[in-house]
Scaffold this active site. Sequence first.
Site, PDB file in Angstrom:
ATOM      1  N   ASP A 137       0.844  -1.104  -0.041  1.00  0.00           N
ATOM      2  CA  ASP A 137      -0.081  -0.049  -0.005  1.00  0.00           C
ATOM      3  C   ASP A 137       0.713   1.286  -0.077  1.00  0.00           C
ATOM      4  O   ASP A 137       0.652   2.173  -1.081  1.00  0.00           O
ATOM      5  CB  ASP A 137      -0.974   0.084   0.984  1.00  0.00           C
ATOM      6  CG  ASP A 137      -1.927  -1.232   1.228  1.00  0.00           C
ATOM      7  OD1 ASP A 137      -1.851  -2.160   0.621  1.00  0.00           O
ATOM      8  OD2 ASP A 137      -2.789  -1.331   2.055  1.00  0.00           O
TER       9      ASP A 137
ATOM     10  N   GLU B   7      -0.011  -9.715  11.880  1.00  0.00           N
ATOM     11  CA  GLU B   7      -0.207  -9.186  10.381  1.00  0.00           C
ATOM     12  C   GLU B   7       1.427  -9.114   9.910  1.00  0.00           C
ATOM     13  O   GLU B   7       1.783  -9.513   8.648  1.00  0.00           O
ATOM     14  CB  GLU B   7      -1.046  -8.031  10.228  1.00  0.00           C
ATOM     15  CG  GLU B   7      -1.198  -7.470   8.595  1.00  0.00           C
ATOM     16  CD  GLU B   7      -1.933  -6.269   8.637  1.00  0.00           C
ATOM     17  OE1 GLU B   7      -2.272  -5.863   7.456  1.00  0.00           O
ATOM     18  OE2 GLU B   7      -2.329  -5.769   9.654  1.00  0.00           O
TER      19      GLU B   7
END
Length: 813
Positions: A576, A773
């Site tokens: 991202d 994550e």
Amino acid sequence: MPPTTQHGSLWTGLACILTLQSQWQFVAAADGAAQVADIAKASNDSLLWGPYRPNLYFGVRPRIPKSLMGGLLWTRVEDYQSVQNTFRHTCEQHELDGYGWDEYDVRSGGRQTIHDPANRIDITTEFVKFPGGEHGGSWGARIKGTPREDADPDMATTVIWYNTLEGLGSLEVAQPNRDETGVPGDVVFKGQTSELGDFELRVTEGRGEHPRFEHPSYDDKPLDRTLVHSSQVPDEALWQIKAVLFAHMKSQIDELVPEYGQDNPPPPAQVYTIQHAPGAGNIHMVQKVFAGAFEFDVLFSSASAPAKITSEDMTAQIKSVTAGFATRFADIFKPQPPFLNERYTDFSKSLFSNLIGGIGYFYGDSRVDRSYDDAYEEENEGFWEEAAEARSRHEAETVGPNELFTSIPSRPFFPRGFLWDEGFHLLPVIDWDVDTTLDIIKSWFNLMDDDGWIGREQILGPEARSKVPPEFQVQYPHYANPPTLFMVINSFLDKLDAQKAGSSIKEKSYYMHLANHDAALQYLRELYPLLKRHYFWFRKTQAGDIKSYDREAFSSKEGYRWRGRTPQHILTSGLDDYPRAQPPHPGELHVDLISWMGMMTRAIKRIAIYLDEEDDATEFAKYDEAIVRNIDDLHWSSKEKAYCDATIDDYEENAHVCHKGYISLFPFLTGLVDKDSKHLGAILDLIGDEEHLWSDYGLRSLSKSDELYHTGEDYWRGPIWMNMNYLAVQQLLNVAQAKGPHQKRAKQLYTDLRRNLVNTVYESWKDTGFAWEQYNPETGKGQRTQHFTGWTSLVVKIMAMPDLGTETARDEL
């Protein structure tokens, strides 16, 4: 001139041969199609039911769009204030000490443990399947509660099992006992739908003590009985069970207050109960209130099955499933040295079980903006501003409904399908269960539109949308995502090659497509047109501009650019906030995307060869050569000794933008750098440099020396991600196992990186009870989303990789 008799015989013979060959091919194709259909039916029967509601702590449903569903809620009921905040149903972050599947097989079932400190209880859910019959067989769930050490042994816990029925069919309590104060034994439901046929659902009385109070309200609603409330609500409200329950309980409380007054309220366990009103409806809540430990079963028996299942059957099946899982796991994923301690096996089982236990079935509509104008083409400078303005002018349309069978990244935070995540998810799953993997791949490609686009994030229906901010719900048909499903198809071809080489298939129920080569080819034939459409959609929509900027490259076509770019993000790339050129420019070329295209090209070329699509294979081979040549021509920086993005500078000249990190490794990570490549040494230097990517916990996403390290959102600007590290370990292993100038160096890097990654995930799991994550490169601690048992579970494959037995210290080389 007419042919001679001899020539006529020759042509006649050839015609016969060709006719026979054509007939044989037709018969073979027909046989293959029939075998695929048989495999699909057998697979669907064993996969029909499951805990396919991963957004819940425990929920069961079939892979049928509108059908029967079930789920579990619970809370401690010892005070009036905390109940609303401690009623558990949907998975939430930072709510529990840990939860997840200890062992789970998507075809047979498994066991989950849930540690709930606020409610001072540990919950165990066991789910098993019973094959047989025409409608996918039967299943059972066992719910057990054990008070924690800090709990009163007689602590009151209320537990609600509910069933909903959406669409056509019926579900009702078999013997309502409307005049009774509750059900003294088992609660039995009778139901019917066209897909499930007739069935019985039984919630057993179970075992456990019940609280008893002297308060007069107890006589009206004794808690040693099971309460059942049946009602009819709109279909769109069925998934909002907690809101439905709270509204109903409030109505019950509103009746109690005037009856007993503020000075003599019933005890909390008595207050927070449902009205006993069993009957017909599309929602049925079954409530039990226990004092201390408890256990009960939910038994679904298909009328087409040989017999109704019992609690005794459950006990035997749970034992069988547990033993079977342990044996299979040791055969497939047994950790290799130096991870031979039993604690690593338990850890590995947990991560894999949560990965495959996170597989869900989703059905519903989605939001898509199909408006195409100049802003969406992103060809002008300032294109991101034009695109944002264009998006604000258009209303997204609702499309579907669609269905998707998929695993998910995280049950509390990302309980939906993500395209590029799914390829990583399936790399361990295909080792365990080829046929389930192929079913999931087909499910994803069935979402493709006529142009070849698959939405990168699948948010199907209002329940899924409830977990997603509105600004992220809309999907755009010119936005791509890394095509990682092609990696999984490549793994399938590897297994087919191994099968042809003579490896044996022990368990055909998991590997029917490997055991039957014709069925495997037929699956590929059916999927191949979709793969081609998707591939050429990438080539068209993500093409970069080489010609307009006088760039020197082997090919004038093989350059690629992610659409959906803003100054701070390329969400479509998956990385991202990774630093890119500033400001964005329509002449950009992205090294990660051309690398993905190279991987994709090699995979589809390999499929074409398998299917004897010779012209296609030749075409893809040309693309492959051009992509590999252009990666060096367009993206290698001799100054930085690294692969870099390219952009256009203020003088309209080509310029490299080098932020060393995962982007710099992409040609290597995707297998496009040969062991004898002149650039491989520099790539290994970058991997092993502690001032750049190397840390004691794994490879950083961005160089420690980059000025943007740990800045901004710090999402892909330094933290360690297991999916990229897995690709690095895999490629290092490939180099280490092949003779070449860099074999020894790759062997040491592989050994050290493999050890560091496993220990990083293990230590954080041991301390917190969760996989995470990403991981902090300075401390190794897990961070961001917890219970991220998606691609972080790739560490299971890393543990199962071979130990190359080197003891040489990395810095001695």
